[in-house]
Design a protein around this motif. Structure first.
Motif, PDB file in Angstrom:
ATOM      1  N   GLY A  41       0.824  -1.206   0.000  1.00 29.66           N
ATOM      2  CA  GLY A  41       0.000   0.000   0.000  1.00 29.66           C
ATOM      3  C   GLY A  41       0.857   1.255   0.000  1.00 29.66           C
ATOM      4  O   GLY A  41       0.524   2.250  -0.657  1.00 29.66           O
ATOM      5  N   ASN A  42       1.976   1.226   0.734  1.00 31.09           N
ATOM      6  CA  ASN A  42       2.928   2.333   0.673  1.00 31.09           C
ATOM      7  C   ASN A  42       3.391   2.550  -0.762  1.00 31.09           C
ATOM      8  O   ASN A  42       3.430   3.673  -1.267  1.00 31.09           O
ATOM      9  N   ALA A  43       3.766   1.439  -1.424  1.00 29.75           N
ATOM     10  CA  ALA A  43       4.267   1.532  -2.789  1.00 29.75           C
ATOM     11  C   ALA A  43       3.216   2.104  -3.729  1.00 29.75           C
ATOM     12  O   ALA A  43       3.530   2.888  -4.634  1.00 29.75           O
ATOM     13  N   ALA A  44       1.955   1.718  -3.531  1.00 34.28           N
ATOM     14  CA  ALA A  44       0.889   2.186  -4.417  1.00 34.28           C
ATOM     15  C   ALA A  44       0.686   3.691  -4.286  1.00 34.28           C
ATOM     16  O   ALA A  44       0.618   4.414  -5.293  1.00 34.28           O
ATOM     17  N   LEU A  45       0.577   4.191  -3.063  1.00 31.99           N
ATOM     18  CA  LEU A  45       0.345   5.622  -2.891  1.00 31.99           C
ATOM     19  C   LEU A  45       1.577   6.425  -3.301  1.00 31.99           C
ATOM     20  O   LEU A  45       1.458   7.506  -3.895  1.00 31.99           O
ATOM     21  N   THR A  46       2.758   5.901  -3.006  1.00 33.99           N
ATOM     22  CA  THR A  46       3.976   6.601  -3.383  1.00 33.99           C
ATOM     23  C   THR A  46       4.119   6.667  -4.899  1.00 33.99           C
ATOM     24  O   THR A  46       4.648   7.647  -5.440  1.00 33.99           O
ATOM     25  N   ALA A  47       3.623   5.659  -5.608  1.00 38.41           N
ATOM     26  CA  ALA A  47       3.694   5.674  -7.075  1.00 38.41           C
ATOM     27  C   ALA A  47       2.873   6.824  -7.650  1.00 38.41           C
ATOM     28  O   ALA A  47       3.338   7.567  -8.524  1.00 38.41           O
ATOM     29  N   VAL A  48       1.623   6.986  -7.165  1.00 38.02           N
ATOM     30  CA  VAL A  48       0.805   8.067  -7.719  1.00 38.02           C
ATOM     31  C   VAL A  48       1.279   9.437  -7.226  1.00 38.02           C
ATOM     32  O   VAL A  48       1.072  10.449  -7.912  1.00 38.02           O
ATOM     33  N   TRP A  49       1.912   9.471  -6.058  1.00 38.85           N
ATOM     34  CA  TRP A  49       2.405  10.748  -5.537  1.00 38.85           C
ATOM     35  C   TRP A  49       3.656  11.205  -6.269  1.00 38.85           C
ATOM     36  O   TRP A  49       3.788  12.385  -6.636  1.00 38.85           O
ATOM     37  N   THR A  50       4.602  10.297  -6.489  1.00 41.53           N
ATOM     38  CA  THR A  50       5.883  10.685  -7.095  1.00 41.53           C
ATOM     39  C   THR A  50       5.846  10.691  -8.614  1.00 41.53           C
ATOM     40  O   THR A  50       6.649  11.375  -9.243  1.00 41.53           O
ATOM     41  N   ARG A  51       4.923   9.924  -9.217  1.00 44.56           N
ATOM     42  CA  ARG A  51       4.841   9.871 -10.673  1.00 44.56           C
ATOM     43  C   ARG A  51       3.399  10.088 -11.153  1.00 44.56           C
ATOM     44  O   ARG A  51       2.814   9.224 -11.802  1.00 44.56           O
ATOM     45  N   PRO A  52       2.831  11.253 -10.839  1.00 48.46           N
ATOM     46  CA  PRO A  52       1.463  11.525 -11.298  1.00 48.46           C
ATOM     47  C   PRO A  52       1.374  11.641 -12.812  1.00 48.46           C
ATOM     48  O   PRO A  52       0.275  11.600 -13.372  1.00 48.46           O
ATOM     49  N   ASP A  53       2.517  11.784 -13.466  1.00 52.71           N
ATOM     50  CA  ASP A  53       2.542  11.814 -14.923  1.00 52.71           C
ATOM     51  C   ASP A  53       2.277  10.444 -15.525  1.00 52.71           C
ATOM     52  O   ASP A  53       2.000  10.326 -16.726  1.00 52.71           O
TER      53      ASP A  53
END
Length: 285
Positions: free
Chosen positions: A167-179
């Motif tokens: 879940g950390n990885a999922a939210l961090t993915a959309v936060w750091t790479r919203p592109d």
């Protein structure tokens, strides 16, 4: 909408949620095709190898412009006899047109070479508050998907789901790479164990909104649920509250029980339906 009455359990500890029909094979639903791939090395995570499973629902043509949904913890989330049963859920929702045309990508955490017994690189990949895991998916996994399917380049056609550190990885993915990622699902995320502490309550209201959509889940008896520090339950609530105050499109589901994949697995069909918000019979979002 009128929902049926469901009594609250007296005990919040030993709670086990029953699976709905979308988590079991249904008559008339043709199972999708699963292809296993092997990544023997990685540039982003040197010294690791892993398996990746691609799930294609029945009837999806390789030429169809499609969405992609990544799942952390690969086989654990795909296993039809497991707690999440991702492939079965995708099959059932696809058969009723409740998702856009979509490929499911189930990615195992890396295994470190030369370790005996083999050691997973899971926490190093999932708990890092940076863009390495998101970029790994984009640079090393997504090209394998694109070789086989016509994956849309629209970030809102790319989602990621995970539980606990996943879940950390999922939210961090959309936060750091919203592109590149526009939708996320987190089940009892382990925000409390991110290095340096959970950054999201402080960050959510800073800068311009990144435009992603997220379904978050918290377990009322998660680790350290009634303690001041390292409180998994409170960190999930505070993260959801911060994103809500900042105007993000989120949904929070709170259940009983502890740090278990059971409730997240039960919620997966509804989480996907809400996340993609495709009414029955609609082929795209």
């Amino acid at each position: 909408m009128s929902l049926p009455y469901a009594p609250l359990p007296v005990s919040q500890d030993a709670v086990d949620y029953a699976y709905g029909p979308d988590s079991t094979p249904q008559p008339g639903v043709v199972p999708g095709v699963v292809e296993q791939l092997r990544l023997s090395e990685s540039e982003r995570f040197p010294g690791t190898s892993r398996s990746v499973w691609l799930h294609r629902p029945a009837g999806l043509s390789a030429e169809t412009d499609c969405a992609v949904m990544f799942f952390t913890d690969g086989w654990w989330y795909l296993d039809p006899a497991g707690d999440v049963r991702g492939g079965i859920v995708l099959d059932n929702l696809a058969a009723r047109g409740e998702l856009p045309p979509m490929v499911g990508v189930f990615v195992d955490p890396g295994v470190l070479a030369g370790e005996d017994p083999p050691a997973k690189n899971r926490n190093a990949e999932y708990d890092a508050f940076d863009d390495r895991f998101a970029s790994f998916l984009l640079e090393e996994v997504l090209p394998l998907v694109e070789e086989r399917f016509a994956v849309s380049s629209d970030p809102m056609m790319r989602g990621i789901c995970g539980g606990s550190s996943g879940g950390n990885a999922a939210l961090t993915a959309v936060w750091t790479r919203p592109d590149a990622f526009g939708r996320a699902i987190t089940f009892n995320a382990s925000f409390a164990q991110l290095p340096g502490g959970n950054p999201y309550p402080a960050l959510a209201g800073t800068g311009s909104p990144r435009g992603f959509r997220a379904f978050l889940h918290a377990a009322h008896r998660d680790l350290n649920w009634n303690r001041r520090e390292d409180n998994w339950f409170a960190e999930n609530l505070e993260t959801a509250a911060a994103f809500a105050r900042a105007g993000y499109d989120i949904r929070l589901a709170v259940g009983d029980g502890g740090h278990s994949p059971n409730h997240g697995g039960v919620l997966l069909p509804d989480a996907l339906r809400w996340l993609w918000n495709a009414p029955s019979g609609v082929s795209g979002v």
